[in-house]
Design an enzyme around this catalytic site. Structure first.
Site, PDB file in Angstrom:
ATOM      1  N   MET A 132      -8.393  52.980 -14.860  1.00  0.00           N
ATOM      2  CA  MET A 132      -9.274  53.536 -14.213  1.00  0.00           C
ATOM      3  C   MET A 132     -10.459  54.318 -15.090  1.00  0.00           C
ATOM      4  SD  MET A 132      -8.083  53.201 -11.382  1.00  0.00           S
ATOM      5  CE  MET A 132      -8.683  54.599  -9.559  1.00  0.00           C
ATOM      6  N   ASN A 154     -11.097  42.062 -13.471  1.00  0.00           N
ATOM      7  CA  ASN A 154     -10.281  43.707 -12.698  1.00  0.00           C
ATOM      8  C   ASN A 154      -9.784  43.664 -11.138  1.00  0.00           C
ATOM      9  OD1 ASN A 154     -10.106  46.305 -12.324  1.00  0.00           O
ATOM     10  ND2 ASN A 154     -11.349  46.947 -10.679  1.00  0.00           N
ATOM     11  N   HIS A 156      -9.603  45.078  -7.444  1.00  0.00           N
ATOM     12  CA  HIS A 156     -10.213  46.497  -6.624  1.00  0.00           C
ATOM     13  C   HIS A 156      -8.844  46.179  -5.441  1.00  0.00           C
ATOM     14  CE1 HIS A 156     -12.838  49.230  -6.333  1.00  0.00           C
ATOM     15  NE2 HIS A 156     -12.790  48.949  -4.819  1.00  0.00           N
TER      16      HIS A 156
HETATM   17  C1  GRF Z   1      -4.376  49.146  -7.718  1.00  0.00           C
HETATM   18  O1  GRF Z   1      -3.891  49.648  -6.349  1.00  0.00           O
HETATM   19  C2  GRF Z   1      -5.501  48.671  -7.835  1.00  0.00           C
HETATM   20  O2  GRF Z   1      -6.296  48.180  -7.504  1.00  0.00           O
HETATM   21  C3  GRF Z   1      -6.476  49.912  -8.144  1.00  0.00           C
HETATM   22  O3  GRF Z   1      -5.741  50.913  -8.834  1.00  0.00           O
HETATM   23  C4  GRF Z   1      -4.503  50.409  -8.575  1.00  0.00           C
HETATM   24  C5  GRF Z   1      -3.060  49.674  -9.433  1.00  0.00           C
HETATM   25  O4  GRF Z   1      -1.843  50.324  -9.249  1.00  0.00           O
HETATM   26  N1  GRF Z   1      -7.218  49.532  -9.307  1.00  0.00           N
HETATM   27  P1  GRF Z   1      -1.122  49.839 -10.647  1.00  0.00           P
HETATM   28  O5  GRF Z   1      -1.036  50.730 -11.495  1.00  0.00           O
HETATM   29  O6  GRF Z   1      -0.662  48.374 -10.680  1.00  0.00           O
HETATM   30  O7  GRF Z   1       0.865  50.247  -9.488  1.00  0.00           O
END
Ligand code: GRF
Length: 261
Positions: A132, A154, A156
């Protein structure tokens, strides 16, 4: 058979996408292996998932770095190879001048620490799996060293270019969309703006809640991300610069990904 690729991963939270990627590597769905998992905070639960599989992990504490630099913005703490003027000409993130300066400086310190940790584990592809933090050109250009060979991916939680930013499923749901989805793309200098590799979509029906929307989306993410990484591992992703003439005569250019056989 091509050589297995080495995959580095950066996460911030649960790491369910990292889990899906590691599982796909183990089952042979991806011809590759995860060589490290790094996080921007020590409480990222996904780190444990990597450790359980014997994969090296590290943390670069972004919040601590940002707090401490703001308290003592001594330029001597910036990486020796940080050239702010140069980075400013390339980055596409918004912000007024002072905020942008602090952003670029603090991120350069954090990104230099990331690069130092990553140097111990050479990799072919870097996947952001729920990482993030926006990466700046300082970091991106030190990973993408070959022209037209992007190697930072990435995922999204929305159908880009709609709903860039940190809450893709929330923004999709609150907007009243009938369709939600997820996108895997290469990173460029903007926020969620890089060339798209793959997308999946799902219906949003009466009675769906933000929780059910997230659940549907995540289930698709776990399929889509390994699939896009598999294409990279098979050397089937080509980035090409396309030039288009718009109806008003203006010419526009964009890097797009072609999937080759
Ligand atoms: C996912 O929804 C991804 O698209 C977003 O953050 C979330 C991460 O989930 N960027 P995780 O940590 O892989 O469970």
């Amino acid at each position: 058979m091509t050589t297995p690729i080495r995959i580095g991963a950066l996460i911030s939270g649960t790491g369910s996408n990292l889990d899906a990627i590691m599982a796909a590597c183990e089952s042979g769905g991806i011809n590759g292996r995860v060589v490290f998992a790094g996080a921007d905070n020590p409480s990222a639960a996904g780190l444990k998932k990597a450790e359980n599989r014997g994969i090296p992990t590290f943390v670069v504490d972004y919040s601590g770095i940002i707090r401490s630099y703001k308290a003592d913005p001594d330029p001597a703490r910036l990486p020796a190879d940080f050239n702010e003027a140069d980075i400013r000409t390339r980055q596409h993130l918004a912000g007024d001048s002072d905020r942008l300066r602090t952003f670029l400086q603090t991120r350069a310190i954090a990104e230099a620490a990331l690069l130092e940790q990553m140097a111990a584990c050479p990799f072919d592809l870097l996947v952001l799996a729920g990482f993030m933090r926006n990466l700046t050109p300082y970091f991106i250009d030190r990973v993408n060293t070959e022209e037209n060979r992007p190697r930072i991916m990435n995922i999204h939680p929305a159908l880009l270019p709609a709903f860039a930013g940190t809450d893709g499923y929330g923004d999709t749901f609150r907007y009243g969309c009938r369709i939600g989805g997820c996108t895997v793309h290469f990173i460029d200098y903007g926020e969620d703006s890089g060339p798209i590799i793959g997308q999946r979509c799902f219906a949003i029906k009466e009675g769906d809640t933000l929780e059910t929307v997230k659940k549907k989306g995540l289930a698709l993410e776990w399929e889509l991300y390994p699939e896009c990484i598999r294409l990279f591992a098979e050397n089937r992703l080509q980035t090409v610069k396309m030039t288009w003439t718009l109806p008003d005569g203006k010419v526009t250019q964009r890097n797009v990904v072609r999937i080759v056989d």
